[in-house]
Enzyme design. Structure first.
Site, mmCIF file in Angstrom:
data_model
loop_
_atom_site.group_PDB
_atom_site.id
_atom_site.type_symbol
_atom_site.label_atom_id
_atom_site.label_comp_id
_atom_site.label_asym_id
_atom_site.label_seq_id
_atom_site.Cartn_x
_atom_site.Cartn_y
_atom_site.Cartn_z
ATOM 1 N N SER A 1 4.788 2.499 7.901
ATOM 2 C CA SER A 1 4.382 1.356 7.092
ATOM 3 C C SER A 1 5.520 0.880 6.192
ATOM 4 O O SER A 1 6.132 1.677 5.481
ATOM 5 C CB SER A 1 3.181 1.720 6.221
ATOM 6 O OG SER A 1 2.032 1.905 7.006
ATOM 7 N N ASP B 1 0.148 -7.648 1.706
ATOM 8 C CA ASP B 1 0.550 -6.241 1.681
ATOM 9 C C ASP B 1 2.072 -6.100 1.662
ATOM 10 O O ASP B 1 2.639 -5.257 2.350
ATOM 11 C CB ASP B 1 -0.031 -5.490 2.885
ATOM 12 C CG ASP B 1 -0.045 -3.983 2.662
ATOM 13 O OD1 ASP B 1 0.200 -3.552 1.518
ATOM 14 O OD2 ASP B 1 -0.276 -3.233 3.636
ATOM 15 N N HIS C 1 0.813 -1.217 0.000
ATOM 16 C CA HIS C 1 0.000 0.000 0.000
ATOM 17 C C HIS C 1 0.849 1.271 0.000
ATOM 18 O O HIS C 1 0.347 2.352 -0.290
ATOM 19 C CB HIS C 1 -0.983 0.004 1.180
ATOM 20 C CG HIS C 1 -0.375 0.307 2.509
ATOM 21 N ND1 HIS C 1 -0.045 -0.662 3.435
ATOM 22 C CD2 HIS C 1 -0.049 1.478 3.096
ATOM 23 C CE1 HIS C 1 0.448 -0.097 4.521
ATOM 24 N NE2 HIS C 1 0.454 1.207 4.342
#
Length: 495
Positions: free
Chosen positions: A227, A154, A124
């Protein structure tokens, strides 16, 4: 009198010696505790941070987006000010460059896993990006290209071309991480640049929403921008990729999730070799074996994965059937559906595996050649059967809190069932009944009872009688809703 005096002196001497021993023991205990605490929590994480920080990177992505179209519909159509406002908008458009495409930037984190420039991050973070820039701890910037991505976990694998070997870190065995172990997270939180946070492993084997989830939960601060960054153990090995947080306000509240390294390494190896993932595919629909389902099937333990449907695929070709309970897969015991999905997904495509199932109370092992999950064509259709002829008028019966009637062509069309489906349509579910509590509703179709097909009310009654005669406390129903099957166990009323 003398013996008493001697005895008193000896008693006093023993008391003094005991006190001295206790003091010595306490001092030794304190030294031991300090030593243990020193090993458990180092005085400083600086040496470890200095060692691994050169491998952690900041990631900036750039995406071309369309410009604004401006406000519309502010003046009602037909208003006397309509012409004036249209001229005002047109004049502003001529002087406003906001209509031209613009570049939007986003920030994330990642880490280098090889000296030749492979970088791991979250999917993402880079999804939809036109340009990806990697900033190293030294301040050097390099443009990266995408090698492959896996939205299911992911994870994304990038590659940069550097003039020389790059500092990198290695993956550790995430299965060895224990709740309570110290960990540190690194990354680019909120775009502020390189940052380190520390905490412990709060929980293991967390599932969020994905099929292949295996998250490590930590209270090490993870915020937006973290992230894709690494979660390290105290040996400097990556045991997770920081992916998500649980927060009511978007900031860290001490509940962060990192995808376990043992999941990531398999994905990265496939992305590096093929540019895509290649997961094994068994080709069955399954559900957990709950306590009531186990009782209805006469099972001793509520473990395994219950097959609810076998569409066209590897399992059907091998002979697996609806109602089979998968007990082991490729030699490993199956605890539940989530475990089986992960076991199958981690298996190589084309491999022949031995699947042990429980069928009609007997165990048997079946060899299955696995297909590829990514090649499976959406929702497979159930196997078709010949439609039996019937001229009997539909019956209606109430049983187990359900009002059911045999399927008709009109009902099949109304409920979206195939023309070949046979069973009993649920026309009503008594509120407050066990069936209602377990989610059965009007419009469901009961196709099996007691792992036998049912087409008529008489079939259902005979299955109920057979279950009672066998001493079962509940009856297992196979229920379909919009084509999706599941097993439901309903308690039998005492006669």
């Amino acid at each position: 009198m003398q013996p008493k005096a001697v005895a008193k002196v000896q008693t006093n001497s023993f008391s003094t010696a005991t006190k001295a021993a206790l003091v010595g023991l306490m001092a030794l205990t304190l030294v031991v505790l300090q030593t243990v605490m020193a090993y458990a929590k180092p005085e400083s994480l600086a040496p470890l941070a200095e060692k691994i920080s050169p491998s952690v990177v900041n990631i900036t992505t750039s995406t071309l987006v369309e410009g604004r179209t401006g406000p519309r519909g502010i003046v009602p159509e037909g208003s006397p000010f309509e012409d004036f406002f249209r001229e005002f908008q047109d004049r502003n458009r001529e002087n406003d460059d906001s209509q031209t495409p613009r570049r939007s930037s986003a920030l994330g984190s990642g880490f280098v896993i090889s000296e030749d420039g492979f970088v791991v991050t979250n999917n993402h973070v880079i999804e939809g990006a036109d340009e990806i820039t990697i900033e190293f701890f030294s301040g050097e910037e390099l443009v990266a290209k995408v090698i492959g991505t896996d939205p299911n976990t992911d994870i994304a694998l990038l590659k940069v071309e550097a003039d020389g070997p790059l500092p990198f870190v290695s993956f550790g065995d995430s299965d060895m991480s224990r709740v309570g172990d110290w960990v540190i997270a690194m990354g680019n939180p909120l775009g502020q640049g390189f940052s380190v946070s520390a905490g412990i492993v709060s929980a293991r084997n967390r599932a969020l929403s994905g099929t292949y989830d295996d998250y490590i939960q930590t209270d090490a601060a993870i915020n937006r921008g973290n992230s894709g960054g690494p979660l390290f153990n105290m040996d400097g090995d990556v045991i997770g990729v920081n992916t998500a947080i649980l927060s009511p306000n978007g900031g860290s509240i001490g509940i962060g999730f990192s995808m376990a390294a043992n999941v990531v390494t398999r994905v990265v190896d496939q992305l590096k070799e093929f540019g895509e993932t290649r997961r094994g595919w068994l080709g069955v629909r399954i559900q957990d074996v709950t306590e009531d389902v186990a009782d209805a099937m006469g099972l001793e333990n509520a473990t395994g994965a219950l097959i609810t449907d076998v569409p066209d695929g590897p399992a059907k070709d091998a002979g697996l059937e609806t109602g089979d309970v998968i007990l082991s897969f490729d030699g490993a015991e199956v605890e539940d559906t989530r475990g089986l999905v992960r076991q199958v997904g981690n298996s190589p495509v084309g491999a022949t595996v031995r699947v042990t199932v429980l069928r009609e109370g007997k165990s048997q092992t079946i060899a299955v050649v696995l297909g590829r999950r990514e090649d499976a064509n959406g929702e497979a259709q159930p196997a078709q059967e010949e439609e039996p002829e019937t001229s009997e008028a539909p019956e209606v019966s109430s049983l187990l809190g359900l009002t059911v009637t045999p399927l008709t062509d009109e009902m099949r069309e109304e409920l979206g069932a195939s023309a070949q489906m046979e069973g009993l349509a649920v026309t009503n579910v008594e509120e407050g009944s066990e069936a209602f509590e377990k989610g059965l509703r009007a419009g469901d179709i009961v196709t099996e009872a007691g792992q036998q097909k049912v087409k008529t009310i008489a079939d259902l009654n005979s299955r109920v009688d057979a279950a009672r005669e066998a001493g079962r406390k509940s009856l297992l129903l196979l229920v379909r809703r919009a084509g999706d099957p599941r097993f439901v166990a309903l308690t039998l009323e005492e006669q």
